[in-house]
Design an enzyme around this catalytic site. Structure first.
Site, mmCIF file in Angstrom:
data_model
loop_
_atom_site.group_PDB
_atom_site.id
_atom_site.type_symbol
_atom_site.label_atom_id
_atom_site.label_comp_id
_atom_site.label_asym_id
_atom_site.label_seq_id
_atom_site.Cartn_x
_atom_site.Cartn_y
_atom_site.Cartn_z
ATOM 1 N N CYS A 1 0.901 -1.030 -0.201
ATOM 2 C CA CYS A 1 -0.121 -0.018 -0.112
ATOM 3 C C CYS A 1 0.888 1.363 -0.061
ATOM 4 O O CYS A 1 0.747 2.155 -0.791
ATOM 5 C CB CYS A 1 -1.083 -0.271 1.196
ATOM 6 S SG CYS A 1 -0.174 0.061 2.833
ATOM 7 N N HIS B 1 -2.801 1.453 6.713
ATOM 8 C CA HIS B 1 -2.968 1.232 5.495
ATOM 9 C C HIS B 1 -3.284 2.643 4.834
ATOM 10 O O HIS B 1 -3.879 3.595 5.447
ATOM 11 C CB HIS B 1 -4.412 0.619 5.053
ATOM 12 C CG HIS B 1 -4.669 -0.084 3.855
ATOM 13 N ND1 HIS B 1 -3.956 -0.819 3.193
ATOM 14 C CD2 HIS B 1 -5.377 0.653 2.879
ATOM 15 C CE1 HIS B 1 -4.309 -0.892 1.872
ATOM 16 N NE2 HIS B 1 -5.050 -0.115 1.677
ATOM 17 N N HIS C 1 -5.869 1.972 -4.366
ATOM 18 C CA HIS C 1 -4.848 1.368 -3.465
ATOM 19 C C HIS C 1 -4.397 0.075 -3.526
ATOM 20 O O HIS C 1 -5.218 -0.782 -4.549
ATOM 21 C CB HIS C 1 -5.639 1.502 -2.006
ATOM 22 C CG HIS C 1 -6.875 0.469 -1.832
ATOM 23 N ND1 HIS C 1 -6.987 -0.202 -0.630
ATOM 24 C CD2 HIS C 1 -7.666 0.018 -2.467
ATOM 25 C CE1 HIS C 1 -7.823 -1.112 -0.643
ATOM 26 N NE2 HIS C 1 -8.417 -0.898 -1.964
#
Length: 355
Positions: free
Chosen positions: A270, A318, A330
């Site tokens: 990520c 994240h 993402h």
């Protein structure tokens, strides 16, 4: 009087064998769940599997970000250690030169025989010439003293450098051990997630991978544009051409696989994706989610614009790149490639505008 005890009746050998077999079978039944109260793994529904797998992926991502951070520290420590070793080598070269100079002075004194200066003056055939030579010898002595001082200084500095290098090496070894621990945690979580997913049918796994359908959103390119469609079909302007370039890069990477620790160009985790997106726009971002959230100006959810970094979970584990219309691009986890997703898919933790 001693109490008289009735002797216990002895079991026949066959009875004892049958009893032992019964106990063994009972134990086996318990271990395998034959009696309904054993330790066999419960049969999870697809929904329960998904919840458990999502939890494992999140825990793996926390460990991944820690791994990424320690990896950066390891690289920095390795670089510092190399610099210390190079500097020590240069000083050792200077030390050898100073030692050579001292050796020359010592050899000259040995050749002179070490006679008392007054006696040399008496024995000299040319006193004036001797006095000139004595003055030269005094200057040479000063140079010798300076050479000794240089040797001592170089020795001290080299020892200091070696001490600093030992500290850096210990730190490097500690970080490498930490990397191994995080890697073990990550691979353990991912292995457990794969094991759970393997219990589902191919159709169930496909449904889980599809998510709620938002991942099939349009992949229309936005290269060369500074505007994107926002809620209500209004045009939301990206804060800068660099932010728009980062978004364009992210769109181009849709479908790329998730690989923990990867920063592109063909696979990402990520924070690796957001770092690569802004790197393509000429902006250097830190490696981890924990650092990226402080890499720009914090903005509220209501202020979001294309190119903003959006962060999730209380541990900031994240990150995605906001692209407008409540969507982000993402790198989710190993079960899903780089994709479009709504930002309300995960617990929102904050946002940062980089440029």
């Amino acid at each position: 009087m001693a109490a008289h005890r009735k002797p216990r009746p002895r079991s026949a050998p066959g009875t004892r064998a049958r009893t032992a077999a019964t106990i063994a079978l009972a134990g086996a039944a318990t271990a395998t769940g034959l009696d309904g109260t054993g330790h066999a793994e419960p049969q999870l529904t697809p929904g329960q599997v998904r919840a458990k797998v999502d939890q494992l992926y999140q825990e793996a991502e926390v460990a991944t970000e820690k791994y990424n951070g320690v990896k950066e520290q390891t690289r920095a420590a390795q670089k510092r250690l190399g610099s210390l070793q190079d500097e020590a080598a240069r000083k050792e070269d200077r030390l050898n030169s100073a030692r050579d100079a001292l050796g020359s002075y010592a050899a000259a004194q040995y050749r002179d025989g070490g006679l008392d200066p007054a006696l040399r003056l008496v024995l000299s055939d040319d006193p004036d010439r001797y006095l000139d030579g004595a003055a030269f010898a005094e200057r040479a002595g000063d140079r010798q003293a300076a050479a000794v001082t240089r040797v001592r200084r170089e020795l001290r500095e080299i020892e200091q450098l070696r001490g600093a290098a030992r500290v850096e090496l210990n730190s490097l070894q500690s970080r490498r051990a930490e990397l191994k621990r995080h890697k073990k945690t990550i691979t353990g979580k991912l292995d457990e997630a794969r094991r759970l997913l393997s219990r589902l049918t191919a159709e169930e796994r496909a449904r889980l991978a599809e998510g709620d359908g938002t991942d099939r959103a349009s992949r229309a390119s936005v290269a060369g544009r500074d505007t994107l469609q926002a809620p209500g079909s209004a045009m939301t302007t990206a804060p800068s051409s660099r932010a728009a370039a980062a978004v364009s890069y992210a769109y181009q990477k849709l479908g790329s696989p998730y690989v923990w620790g990867a920063t592109g160009p063909n696979a990402f985790d990520c924070s690796g994706l957001t770092q690569a997106a802004y790197r393509s726009a000429g902006v250097a971002l830190p490696r981890t989610t924990y650092a990226q959230i402080d890499a720009g100006r914090r903005v509220s959810r209501a202020e979001l614009a294309p190119g903003d970094l959006v962060f999730f979970y209380s541990g900031i584990s994240h990150v995605g790149l906001y692209v407008g219309n409540g969507q982000m691009i993402h790198a989710p986890n190993p079960s899903a490639p780089v994709r479009l997703a709504p930002i309300d898919q995960m617990p929102f933790a904050g946002a940062t505008r980089v440029v």
